[in-house]
Design a protein around this motif. Structure first.
Motif, short mmCIF file in Angstrom:
data_model
loop_
_atom_site.label_atom_id
_atom_site.label_comp_id
_atom_site.label_asym_id
_atom_site.label_seq_id
_atom_site.Cartn_x
_atom_site.Cartn_y
_atom_site.Cartn_z
N ARG A 28 0.82 -1.21 0.00
CA ARG A 28 0.00 0.00 0.00
C ARG A 28 0.86 1.27 0.00
O ARG A 28 0.51 2.26 -0.62
N VAL A 29 1.98 1.22 0.71
CA VAL A 29 2.91 2.36 0.67
C VAL A 29 3.47 2.52 -0.74
O VAL A 29 3.56 3.63 -1.26
N ASP A 30 3.85 1.39 -1.34
CA ASP A 30 4.39 1.45 -2.71
C ASP A 30 3.33 1.96 -3.69
O ASP A 30 3.65 2.73 -4.61
N ASN A 31 2.09 1.55 -3.50
CA ASN A 31 1.02 2.05 -4.37
C ASN A 31 0.83 3.55 -4.21
O ASN A 31 0.58 4.27 -5.18
N PHE A 32 0.96 4.02 -2.96
CA PHE A 32 0.86 5.46 -2.72
C PHE A 32 1.98 6.19 -3.46
O PHE A 32 1.76 7.23 -4.09
N LEU A 33 3.19 5.64 -3.38
CA LEU A 33 4.34 6.28 -4.02
C LEU A 33 4.29 6.22 -5.54
O LEU A 33 4.87 7.08 -6.22
N LYS A 34 3.60 5.21 -6.07
CA LYS A 34 3.52 5.06 -7.52
C LYS A 34 2.48 5.98 -8.16
O LYS A 34 2.51 6.18 -9.39
N GLN A 35 1.57 6.52 -7.38
CA GLN A 35 0.51 7.33 -7.98
C GLN A 35 1.10 8.58 -8.65
O GLN A 35 2.05 9.17 -8.16
N PRO A 36 0.54 8.97 -9.78
CA PRO A 36 1.06 10.13 -10.50
C PRO A 36 0.53 11.44 -9.92
O PRO A 36 -0.52 11.47 -9.27
N LEU A 37 1.28 12.50 -10.12
CA LEU A 37 0.81 13.83 -9.73
C LEU A 37 -0.24 14.30 -10.73
O LEU A 37 -0.01 14.28 -11.94
N PHE A 38 -1.38 14.73 -10.22
CA PHE A 38 -2.46 15.20 -11.09
C PHE A 38 -2.25 16.69 -11.36
O PHE A 38 -2.83 17.56 -10.70
N LEU A 39 -1.40 16.98 -12.33
CA LEU A 39 -1.10 18.35 -12.72
C LEU A 39 -1.46 18.54 -14.18
O LEU A 39 -1.25 17.64 -14.99
N GLU A 40 -1.97 19.70 -14.51
CA GLU A 40 -2.32 19.97 -15.91
C GLU A 40 -1.12 20.46 -16.71
O GLU A 40 -1.12 20.38 -17.94
N ALA A 41 -0.14 21.00 -16.03
CA ALA A 41 1.05 21.55 -16.71
C ALA A 41 2.21 21.53 -15.72
O ALA A 41 2.00 21.37 -14.51
N PRO A 42 3.43 21.65 -16.21
CA PRO A 42 4.57 21.77 -15.29
C PRO A 42 4.33 22.88 -14.28
O PRO A 42 3.90 23.98 -14.64
#
Length: 336
Positions: A28-42
């Motif tokens: 579960r920790v690894d899954n948390f770390l694998k999630q992508p940042l939800f950003l529309e742009a840099p």
């Protein structure tokens, strides 16, 4: 079943349950770390001094960049290298994993801004570029040119020519003065190198005269294979006691009075920079020269040319005599 056997069985069962529980937590920790940042742009993100990784993750969650989870509290125990975050300004990319984002911040890999100063630009052009540079702390706005010279340690008449054109990288909060100091040190190094490579018979007597000549060459041509010939014309004229008669010096001397067209009256107008009127070099450089022009100034090609005129496409026609030059002017400038 004996008591000891039952106890052993219970111990093994609990141990296995513990192993399974730990494995689940790790996943579960690894899954948390694998999630992508939800950003529309840099996105630029600033980490202030004394920040904690948990507070940073909470901020990302509040901003809607990640999905929060209490498992993030275990990152420090399982991945200690990811939690010692460093103050600075970082660029977060859309889709970057939380783990990679933490690695970026924990290694202090701050975003590098870049500012390019082009060969042939003048000091006032640089000041204008500094005003527009993002992430740069402005400290020069209220300083006169003389004060900037003092801050840089320049003892000559002008800052002009002393800043090396290049692309400079810097981090958020760097000052405009720091960039100019780097450019000044770079020019000092390149000029010293060029001076040490000079041909023994050139008319230029000091490194500063090389800087002045290089600035004129820089303004006269952007064609690398012509720089040596342009330099030879000026060197030949200096040796013969002829005026340099180069338009860029006239333009520089006119300052704001120049409106994009040189007239005959301008060629007769007395300024410290009008090489149609004065003998020898102008008192200061007229632009920031690049390394190619510096080397051309100290190593002019061997030629018998004393004149040149623009022939189109950024190139020039070179002449040995005034008569040939006048013919070239009629052909390329007057169209006769």
């Amino acid at each position: 079943m004996s008591v000891w056997k039952r106890a052993a069985l219970v111990f093994v069962t609990l141990s296995m349950a513990g192993v399974v529980a730990v494995a689940i937590l790790l996943a579960r920790v690894d899954n948390f770390l694998k999630q992508p940042l939800f950003l529309e742009a840099p996105t630029m993100y600033e980490v202030t001094q004394g920040s904690h990784y948990r507070g940073m993750l909470a901020n990302w969650s509040q901003s809607g960049w990640i999905k929060d989870s209490w498992h993030s509290r275990l990152i420090g125990r399982l991945y200690p290298d990811l939690v010692h975050i460093k103050a600075g300004t970082y660029q977060l990319q859309p889709g970057t994993s939380v783990k990679d984002a933490l690695a970026l911040v924990s290694t202090g890999s701050e975003f590098q801004y870049q500012l390019t100063f082009v060969e042939g630009e003048r000091y006032r052009d640089w000041r204008n570029r500094l005003l527009e540079a993002p992430g740069l702390k402005r400290t020069l706005d209220d300083l006169s040119d003389e004060a900037v010279m003092k801050a840089l340690g320049i003892s000559d008449r002008s800052v002009e020519g002393w800043l090396f054109p290049d692309t400079y990288f810097y981090t958020h909060g760097s000052t405009d003065l720091e960039l100019l100091q780097r450019a000044y040190r770079a020019m000092q190094g390149h000029l010293t190198f060029a001076w040490e490579q000079r041909s023994p018979d050139i008319e230029l007597k000091t490194p500063y005269e090389v800087l002045i000549m290089a600035s004129i060459i820089e303004k006269e041509t952007g064609v690398d294979d012509e720089r040596g010939l342009i330099s030879s014309v000026f060197d030949n004229r200096l040796k013969k006691g002829m005026r340099l008669q180069t338009d860029p010096t006239v333009i520089y001397g006119l300052g704001d009075a120049y409106q994009g067209d040189i007239k005959r009256v301008h060629l007769r107008q007395k300024t410290d920079y009008n090489t149609y009127v004065i003998h020898g070099l102008p008192p200061t450089p007229i632009a920031m020269p690049g390394i190619e022009s510096l080397m051309a100034a100290v190593k002019p090609e061997s030629s018998e040319y004393y004149y040149f005129v623009a022939s189109g496409g950024g190139r020039h026609y070179f002449s040995k005599t005034l008569r040939e030059h006048n013919q070239a002017v009629r052909k390329y400038i007057l169209g006769k």
